[in-house]
Design an enzyme around this catalytic site. Structure first.
Site, mmCIF file in Angstrom:
data_model
loop_
_atom_site.group_PDB
_atom_site.id
_atom_site.type_symbol
_atom_site.label_atom_id
_atom_site.label_comp_id
_atom_site.label_asym_id
_atom_site.label_seq_id
_atom_site.Cartn_x
_atom_site.Cartn_y
_atom_site.Cartn_z
ATOM 1 N N ARG A 66 0.824 -1.204 0.000
ATOM 2 C CA ARG A 66 0.000 0.000 0.000
ATOM 3 C C ARG A 66 0.862 1.260 0.000
ATOM 4 O O ARG A 66 0.568 2.226 -0.705
ATOM 5 C CB ARG A 66 -0.927 -0.011 1.225
ATOM 6 C CG ARG A 66 -1.964 1.100 1.202
ATOM 7 C CD ARG A 66 -2.932 0.982 2.353
ATOM 8 N NE ARG A 66 -3.845 2.121 2.374
ATOM 9 C CZ ARG A 66 -4.237 2.757 3.461
ATOM 10 N NH1 ARG A 66 -3.792 2.358 4.649
ATOM 11 N NH2 ARG A 66 -5.066 3.776 3.385
ATOM 12 N N HIS A 70 0.839 4.196 -2.867
ATOM 13 C CA HIS A 70 0.604 5.590 -2.532
ATOM 14 C C HIS A 70 1.797 6.463 -2.919
ATOM 15 O O HIS A 70 1.632 7.653 -3.210
ATOM 16 C CB HIS A 70 0.301 5.732 -1.035
ATOM 17 C CG HIS A 70 -1.076 5.296 -0.658
ATOM 18 N ND1 HIS A 70 -1.891 6.033 0.178
ATOM 19 C CD2 HIS A 70 -1.798 4.199 -1.007
ATOM 20 C CE1 HIS A 70 -3.053 5.413 0.325
ATOM 21 N NE2 HIS A 70 -3.016 4.286 -0.377
ATOM 22 N N ASN A 98 -3.336 8.935 3.678
ATOM 23 C CA ASN A 98 -2.071 8.325 4.070
ATOM 24 C C ASN A 98 -1.909 8.163 5.583
ATOM 25 O O ASN A 98 -0.912 7.598 6.037
ATOM 26 C CB ASN A 98 -0.901 9.156 3.531
ATOM 27 C CG ASN A 98 -0.840 9.152 2.019
ATOM 28 O OD1 ASN A 98 -1.296 8.211 1.377
ATOM 29 N ND2 ASN A 98 -0.291 10.208 1.433
ATOM 30 N N HIS A 197 -6.074 -5.693 -3.267
ATOM 31 C CA HIS A 197 -7.045 -5.710 -2.171
ATOM 32 C C HIS A 197 -7.319 -7.123 -1.666
ATOM 33 O O HIS A 197 -8.127 -7.306 -0.756
ATOM 34 C CB HIS A 197 -8.355 -5.059 -2.618
ATOM 35 C CG HIS A 197 -8.247 -3.585 -2.844
ATOM 36 N ND1 HIS A 197 -9.235 -2.836 -3.458
ATOM 37 C CD2 HIS A 197 -7.247 -2.709 -2.540
ATOM 38 C CE1 HIS A 197 -8.857 -1.578 -3.536
ATOM 39 N NE2 HIS A 197 -7.651 -1.469 -2.981
#
Length: 343
Positions: A66, A70, A98, A197
């Site tokens: 993740r 990001h 975040n 996911h």
């Protein structure tokens, strides 16, 4: 160990996943970049340290993957997500999407140990890309995709850059497709990368509107399976505790597998962005295709290479940070032009 996971281990051992050919590159990156520097052991060190930490933290793969996502979608894959706020200039870390990121201590540990062996050579951006791959790959005991290296670290991290660049769990399909296209990624990448996911958890606030106020009338998103919606409501009552989390892939959030795509096809995708994949005929077809393990692993590997090349800094651009949390301006006396990182 679940039978499905055992089967996937076998699949991964038989299928070569997204193996980039020798000399191949993305955005100026290449395989085995550090073999031509003074740190040929860099990738091995990253893997050893990452796997050591992953043994004690089964969620590390989801965390680092993740963070890598990001990072790449905002200013490119330059480790700008790792920089701390300095004074009144808020960094990307302080942006709302975040605030729930984790795994930064693992990156710090890897960087610290590598600096002892190869000071000023290995970028934080490459460490993040490699450790994300290695943490996800730990249960399989082999790298699941190639990581091209040669990234340099960015010097800038601004909270204002996050909005409009980072994919949102509330996005519809046209919004997602436009954003991915802006980053040089296609519809195959969009669907495959959504497959991340399959591991990790989400905070209730990222999807509670689908449960309690989808159109502003106190209703539930009709595209969400009713039984699954009731289960989510019991886990995330309204108003939800901000600290409460649920599995993104029900009963499979620690297994990197194709279960996510099966749940999406059952209208059990947790986010609006998951459900949106069924709203386009082409992406819906890809969702179905990626229920097949070898197809998912192959495409995911290719898409990770593509994502890892977004707006990278190479050559003499950027810097090699001594600390992943601070750029050279925050480290008086530290001045690295990266000569050792160039051939």
């Amino acid at each position: 160990m679940r039978a499905e996971f055992t089967f996937l281990l076998l699949v991964v051992s038989l299928v070569v996943v997204a193996r980039a050919g020798k000399g191949s590159s993305g955005g100026g990156l290449r395989q085995n970049f550090y073999r031509t520097t003074h740190c040929p052991q860099a990738e091995q060190l990253v893997r050893q340290i990452t796997w050591s930490r992953a043994r004690n933290d089964p969620k590390l793969g989801a965390k680092l993957l993740r963070v890598h996502y990001h990072d790449c979608f905002v200013r490119g894959c330059d480790a700008s997500i790792l920089l701390e706020t300095v004074g009144t200039n808020q960094s990307e870390k302080d942006a709302r999407p975040n605030l729930t990121l984790g795994g930064f201590e693992a990156i710090d540990d890897i960087k610290s140990q590598i600096e002892k062996v190869c000071p000023g050579i290995v970028s934080c951006a490459d460490i993040l890309a490699l450790s994300a791959r290695d943490a996800v790959s730990f249960p399989f005991k082999r790298p699941m995709w190639d990581v091209l290296t040669g990234r340099r670290d960015g010097r800038v991290s601004l909270i204002s850059d996050v909005s409009g660049n980072l994919p949102s769990p509330f996005s519809d399909f046209p919004t997602l497709q436009t954003l991915f296209e802006k980053k040089g990624l296609n519809i195959n990448d969009l669907v495959a990368l959504s497959g991340a996911h399959t591991i990790g958890v989400a905070h209730c606030g990222a999807f509670s509107r689908r449960l309690f106020n989808f159109t502003g009338k106190g209703d539930t998103d009709p595209s969400l399976d009713p039984t699954y919606a009731e289960t989510l409501k019991s886990q995330c009552p309204n108003p939800a505790n901000p600290a409460t989390t649920v599995e993104m892939d029900p009963q499979s959030s620690l297994s990197f597998d194709t279960h996510y795509f099966a749940t999406v096809n059952q209208n059990k995708g947790l986010f609006q962005s998951d459900a949106a994949l069924l709203m386009n005929p082409t992406s819906a077809g890809i969702v179905k295709q990626l229920e097949v393990p070898w197809a998912f692993f192959n495409q995911f590997g290719k898409s990770m290479v593509n994502m890892g090349a977004i707006e990278v800094l190479v050559g003499n651009a950027g810097e090699i940070r001594k600390s992943c949390r601070h750029n050279s301006a925050s480290n008086p006396g530290w001045n690295n032009s990266g000569g050792d990182c160039n051939e």
